[in-house]
Design an enzyme around this catalytic site. Structure first.
Site, PDB file in Angstrom:
ATOM      1  N   ARG A  51       9.537   1.518   2.952  1.00  0.00           N
ATOM      2  CA  ARG A  51      10.759   2.296   3.146  1.00  0.00           C
ATOM      3  C   ARG A  51      11.109   2.543   4.619  1.00  0.00           C
ATOM      4  O   ARG A  51      12.259   2.712   4.967  1.00  0.00           O
ATOM      5  CB  ARG A  51      10.564   3.638   2.452  1.00  0.00           C
ATOM      6  CG  ARG A  51      11.771   4.077   1.700  1.00  0.00           C
ATOM      7  CD  ARG A  51      11.538   5.376   1.003  1.00  0.00           C
ATOM      8  NE  ARG A  51      10.113   5.585   0.708  1.00  0.00           N
ATOM      9  CZ  ARG A  51       9.657   6.530  -0.092  1.00  0.00           C
ATOM     10  NH1 ARG A  51      10.478   7.327  -0.682  1.00  0.00           N
ATOM     11  NH2 ARG A  51       8.371   6.680  -0.315  1.00  0.00           N
ATOM     12  N   HIS A 241     -11.896  -3.177 -16.050  1.00  0.00           N
ATOM     13  CA  HIS A 241     -12.983  -4.007 -15.533  1.00  0.00           C
ATOM     14  C   HIS A 241     -14.146  -4.164 -16.532  1.00  0.00           C
ATOM     15  O   HIS A 241     -14.597  -5.272 -16.807  1.00  0.00           O
ATOM     16  CB  HIS A 241     -13.549  -3.428 -14.233  1.00  0.00           C
ATOM     17  CG  HIS A 241     -12.506  -3.160 -13.184  1.00  0.00           C
ATOM     18  ND1 HIS A 241     -11.423  -3.976 -12.989  1.00  0.00           N
ATOM     19  CD2 HIS A 241     -12.376  -2.173 -12.264  1.00  0.00           C
ATOM     20  CE1 HIS A 241     -10.681  -3.497 -11.997  1.00  0.00           C
ATOM     21  NE2 HIS A 241     -11.232  -2.411 -11.548  1.00  0.00           N
TER      22      HIS A 241
END
Ligand code: BG6
Length: 491
Positions: A51, A241
């Site tokens: 930004r 995971h």
């Protein structure tokens, strides 16, 4: 001895969240190493988007600083730093307004180049980014989009995220990263199981007693308190995971290495997991939260102190006992555990085979230990197969348990590539094998949600454990109740 490298045609990689931690710590270093190896070539462009207003030069300075830390990994890299930075650009973009989009579209106008949009931003923004990409004609067939976890916080939110992405992109364009799948040793699990005839005949309940999967970390909250306290270890590590590792251990042999052949088999495993819910959660799961202690000789505060609040029940440790309900695995427990601020950083999969049916040796001298296959994900990546051997020399037939040791560093030499190196290059080449398909993510949440729900209504708080230990004693009890113990590396 490393694999030969095929250079990639120049491509564009656009990172939303280009100034964030993931970009600077993982993505840009990974891209840099691929450049050093000659896989990424001149003409490729890497755009960091965020930004703030800043120049290419200012951004390159930040990237340079981040890369300095990895230069020592490869003697060739210092000379490559400046040419690599020439390929890096910064563009200002506002995800909630039109600022920056038209300019970006103009720069990316060449439809023939592969364009990868990496969404290193919160999942609440995925839909918005997708819609703006589509509105500016940037979602064409050569576009791929990469998203990171958290892919939701439960099944419903994951479905909403997947729907939002699905409105703009075809499933084949969406790459959901689970960086564990990019680890060398995790890919090696596929090689080990399906590139050797030795294991498959034994890979079943008849011969395997149980499987353990551990992902232990020494770090605490790091700078991620606001994310982590809402997530906890179950969502942060187990949903993705650990379940992915379980899938790779438990899946049936796929018919080929094609992405869907592998993902179909993983999905079947997720769907075969015995549900853990209200009735069984307290026997099959343990959650913990660390208290002050010492990790690697350094005193560290407890979770609540790190957080600066005293009312959080977020778990920083989970151990659980899972079961895959099919013919291959009936009755074989899969013990999973993960935690922060544990005694050491260590991730491994341990497959323990059954005892010999009858021992001809004097068990009083040395009891016969079951064979174990230990796949070490990190550190010291490699594979050990523990066998009973005769101790050489006189003194009768004495046996000792010793490992056949395949250390990656010793066998293959050189540096071990980071997971993101492989994964990013797979996105560019359009190979989704190591990425999660929508249905996998949703099936994983479907299994996780009832555990979470049972914890939420339970009056029990997470069990405290001292930082630097191996978690709460209840986690030891979870496995010892079954007459087994957590694996400790003995050499
Ligand atoms: C991330 C989790 O996905 O994996 C982190 O969000 C965790 O909490 C990290 O620290 C562990 O990754 P690795 O590669 O260091 O084992």
């Amino acid at each position: 001895m490393t694999a030969s490298i095929t250079p990639m045609a120049p491509f564009d990689l656009i990172i939303f969240g280009g100034t964030g931690d993931l970009s600077l710590r993982k993505l840009l270093p990974a891209l840099f190493h691929r450049y050093v190896d000659g896989q990424i070539v001149a003409g490729t462009r890497i755009f960091g988007l965020a930004r703030d207003e800043q120049s290419d030069e200012a951004y390159r300075n930040r990237v340079r600083e981040a890369l300095q830390k990895t230069l020592a990994d490869d003697p060739r890299s210092p000379g490559a730093l400046e040419p690599f930075l020439e390929m890096v650009f910064y563009r200002r973009i506002d995800l909630s307004s039109d600022t920056g989009w038209a300019g970006l579209a103009a720069e990316l106008a060449d439809e023939s180049r592969v364009r990868v949009f990496y969404l290193a931003v919160g999942p609440d923004l995925f839909g918005n980014v997708g819609a703006r990409l589509a509105a500016h004609g940037l979602a064409g067939p050569n576009t791929r989009v990469v998203v990171e976890k958290p892919l939701g916080h439960d099944l419903a939110s994951a479905v909403a995220i997947n729907d939002a992405l699905g409105q703009v992109f075809a499933e084949s364009q969406i790459y959901r990263i689970d960086h564990y799948l990019g680890k060398e040793t995790v890919q090696n699990l596929i090689a080990l199981r399906f590139g050797n005839a030795l294991f498959e005949p034994l890979w079943k309940a008849e011969h395997i007693d149980h499987v353990q999967i551990t992902a232990a970390e020494t770090v605490g909250l790091e700078r991620r308190a606001s994310y982590y306290d809402k997530s906890g270890a179950l969502r942060d590590m187990v949903q993705n995971h650990l379940l992915q590792l379980l899938c790779l251990v438990a899946m049936e042999p796929p018919s080929s290495l094609s992405a869907d052949a592998i993902r179909d088999e993983k999905l079947k495993v997720l769907r075969a997991l015995r549900p853990i819910d209200g009735g069984s959660t307290s026997q099959l799961t343990v959650r913990g939260q660390y208290r002050a202690g010492a990790v690697e000789g350094r005193p560290v505060p407890g979770y609540l102190d790190e957080l600066g609040r005293d009312d959080s029940r977020t778990e920083t440790f989970v151990a659980l006992k899972a079961e895959v309900r099919n013919w291959r695995w009936a009755g074989v427990p899969f013990y999973l555990r993960t935690g922060k601020r544990l005694a050491e950083r260590m991730s491994e999969i341990v497959v323990t085979f059954r005892q010999v049916p009858h021992s001809i040796f004097d068990e009083l001298v040395e009891p016969i230990a079951p064979n174990q296959l230990v796949i070490r994900l990190q550190p010291d990546e490699g594979v050990k197969l523990w066998l009973m051997n005769k101790v050489p020399g006189p003194g009768g037939l004495r046996l000792r348990r010793v490992p056949m040791d395949l250390s990656f560093a010793e066998t293959f030499g050189g540096r071990q590539p980071e997971a993101y190196e492989r994964l990013l290059m797979d996105v560019v080449r359009g190979n989704p094998m190591l990425f999660m398909r929508r249905d996998e993510v949703e099936a994983a949440w479907n299994w996780i949600d009832p555990i979470r729900a049972a914890w939420e209504v339970s009056s029990e708080a997470p069990k405290p454990y001292t930082a630097g230990s191996w978690g709460p004693s209840a986690a030891v009890a979870l496995i010892e109740r079954d007459g087994r113990t957590w694996h400790e590396d003995a050499g």
